[in-house]
Design an enzyme around this catalytic site. Structure first.
Site, PDB file in Angstrom:
ATOM      1  N   SER A   1      -1.284 -14.223  40.572  1.00 51.55           N
ATOM      2  CA  SER A   1      -2.603 -14.839  40.541  1.00 51.55           C
ATOM      3  C   SER A   1      -2.645 -16.073  39.637  1.00 51.55           C
ATOM      4  CB  SER A   1      -3.634 -13.793  40.116  1.00 51.55           C
ATOM      5  OG  SER A   1      -4.949 -14.267  40.267  1.00 51.55           O
TER       6      SER A   1
ATOM      7  N   ASP B   1      -7.512 -16.378  45.330  1.00 49.62           N
ATOM      8  CA  ASP B   1      -8.622 -15.433  45.460  1.00 49.62           C
ATOM      9  C   ASP B   1      -9.771 -15.803  44.524  1.00 49.62           C
ATOM     10  OD1 ASP B   1      -7.501 -14.662  43.045  1.00 49.62           O
ATOM     11  OD2 ASP B   1      -7.258 -12.546  43.582  1.00 49.62           O
TER      12      ASP B   1
ATOM     13  N   ASP C   1      -3.102 -17.688  43.672  1.00 51.08           N
ATOM     14  CA  ASP C   1      -3.088 -16.975  44.950  1.00 51.08           C
ATOM     15  C   ASP C   1      -4.372 -17.181  45.735  1.00 51.08           C
ATOM     16  OD1 ASP C   1      -4.753 -15.379  43.368  1.00 51.08           O
ATOM     17  OD2 ASP C   1      -4.053 -13.510  44.271  1.00 51.08           O
TER      18      ASP C   1
ATOM     19  N   ASP D   1      -7.071 -20.650  42.165  1.00 52.78           N
ATOM     20  CA  ASP D   1      -5.985 -20.229  41.287  1.00 52.78           C
ATOM     21  C   ASP D   1      -4.733 -20.055  42.136  1.00 52.78           C
ATOM     22  OD1 ASP D   1      -6.889 -18.002  42.653  1.00 52.78           O
ATOM     23  OD2 ASP D   1      -6.433 -16.607  41.023  1.00 52.78           O
TER      24      ASP D   1
END
Length: 447
Positions: A104, A245, A243, A241
């Site tokens: 992440s 999400d 990833d 960010d």
């Protein structure tokens, strides 16, 4: 040894904490547990595997794929895609399991593994506990035709972008937008979705090399985005960010619009469209007090959960709500996604600007943020946060001084080895002073 799974899967320093053997063993254990639970009954199981661009994702992907195939699961490699895309495609492609490799917002040396069920939701805590318990136990692997087969997906980006565009209520034509992809998983998807939605797009942080993910860019480093928005005369900036999400934003002047403000704007948009279930937003205890006041004044309800988008989602599903999120930018639009989706959130935030004809800074004034200071304290015993009498006494003293004008929240991080100290107060100075006093107590009391 503590629980291997945190609030967002298994995460750690790649090749030290999260090794190839562990990744393989976790994948084997996940396949075994789901198989024993009847998830594969009557058909040959299929898993989809995606990752963000960090270098360690390459060998971890190989390990995950090997583990799944050795356990008799066919594997479809999605390549580099956002976490919410993997969740969406798990369901859409009728897979039994989805796997995402990402840490992440963490720096490039870290990585992580998170699993999704066949509906695209993160696995329940009890299933994760069973996977962890199955690690290293005896099993009989399949042979011959029983082993899984591996192939690469084609058209995954197109399929996901097409889905995102179907959710938009209006075109973004006329808007100029800077998008910061954090040199991460959205580097291809986010600019493509914004352009096809009608916006004029300037892209930064979209040249991943495996090592530069989240490095001075993305939702955890907004200075570059603010500078680019001002330089290009854009109407707004959107930041994901690593990833994708998460989504945060900046105004035309470069001022930050955080997750609470985004949730407030989108909650009112959904209510206006008659699509906000129960006139309720689900948020975590970290949401700013100003957000809660703004929602109350607008006649909306706020349901609080523990920190972590998985707990927001659990509450939404349990009570039938369809909108919620976190101050960090995880925003869950359950009618369109099964997890926080930064690209989806950015599209809908810009749609609110386009529909209303009002600039983002004006929309963000729906709430007034109470000054909030967050101090992260490392190298302390996170397990003693709730049991330390010294810390409890210090918290009580600060809360008594703040009264109804602020609040204190101290909690162990679910994703990193630290304790988070958060204070809200009428002024930045008061919040900062109280937070530092409490941080000092944490450092001494939790050694």
């Amino acid at each position: 040894m503590g629980r291997l799974f945190g609030t967002d899967g298994v995460r750690g320093l790649a090749n030290r904490d999260l090794t190839a053997p562990l990744a393989m063993d976790l994948s084997v254990a996940a396949a075994r547990v789901l198989g024993e639970a009847g998830a594969f009954e009557g058909h040959r199981p299929l898993a989809v595997v995606g990752r963000d661009p960090r270098a360690s994702g390459e060998f971890l992907e190989a390990a995950v794929v090997a583990g799944l195939a050795s356990a008799g699961v066919d594997v479809l490699r999605l390549g580099v895609l956002p976490t919410p895309a993997v969740a969406y495609l798990t369901s859409t492609l009728d897979a039994d399991l989805g796997v995402m490799l990402s840490a992440s917002h963490n720096a490039a040396p870290d990585n992580g593994i998170k699993f999704f069920d066949r509906s695209g939701y993160k696995l329940a805590d009890e299933i994760e506990d069973r996977i962890e318990a199955a690690l290293g136990t005896d099993w009989t692997p399949p042979t011959g035709a029983g082993v899984g087969r591996v192939r690469d997906a084609h058209g995954a980006v197109e399929q996901y972008v097409a889905h995102l565009l179907t959710t938009l209520p209006v075109s973004l034509h006329g808007l100029k937008v800077v998008v910061d992809c954090a040199n991460g998983a959205s580097w291809e998807v986010a600019p493509e979705a914004l352009r096809r939605a009608g916006a004029e797009v300037v892209t930064i942080g979209a040249a991943p090399d495996g090592l530069n993910i989240n490095d001075g860019c993305g939702s955890t480093h907004l200075d570059a985005l603010a500078e680019a928005v001002r330089k290009h005369g854009a109407d707004a900036g959107i930041a994901n960010d690593g990833d994708a999400d998460r989504c945060l934003a900046v105004t035309a002047a470069g001022d930050v619009v955080d997750g609470d403000q985004i949730m407030a704007i989108l909650a009112l948009e959904l209510r206006e469209a008659g699509k906000l279930a129960g006139d309720t937003v689900v948020a975590t205890v970290m949401s700013n007090l100003g957000f809660k006041i703004a929602m109350r004044d607008a006649g909306l309800n706020v349901v609080e959960t523990a920190v972590g988008d998985r707990y927001v989602l659990e509450s939404m599903k349990e009570h039938g709500y369809n909108f919620g999120g976190e101050q960090s930018g995880h925003v869950i639009m359950l009618d369109s996604a099964t997890t926080g989706d930064g690209v989806l959130t950015g599209l809908h935030l810009l749609a609110a600007v386009a529909r209303s004809g009002r600039p983002l800074d004006e929309l963000a004034k729906v709430m007034t943020r109470l000054p909030q200071v967050l101090v992260n304290v490392r190298d302390v015993d996170r397990t003693r946060v709730k049991t330390s009498p010294e810390l409890s006494a210090a918290i009580e003293a600060e809360e008594a001084a703040l009264g109804t004008t602020g609040r204190v929240l101290i909690r162990p991080s679910g994703t990193e080895p630290m304790v988070r100290v958060m204070v809200e107060a009428p002024t930045q100075e008061e919040a900062g002073s109280a937070a530092e006093r409490l941080a000092d107590v944490v450092r001494t009391a939790l050694r």
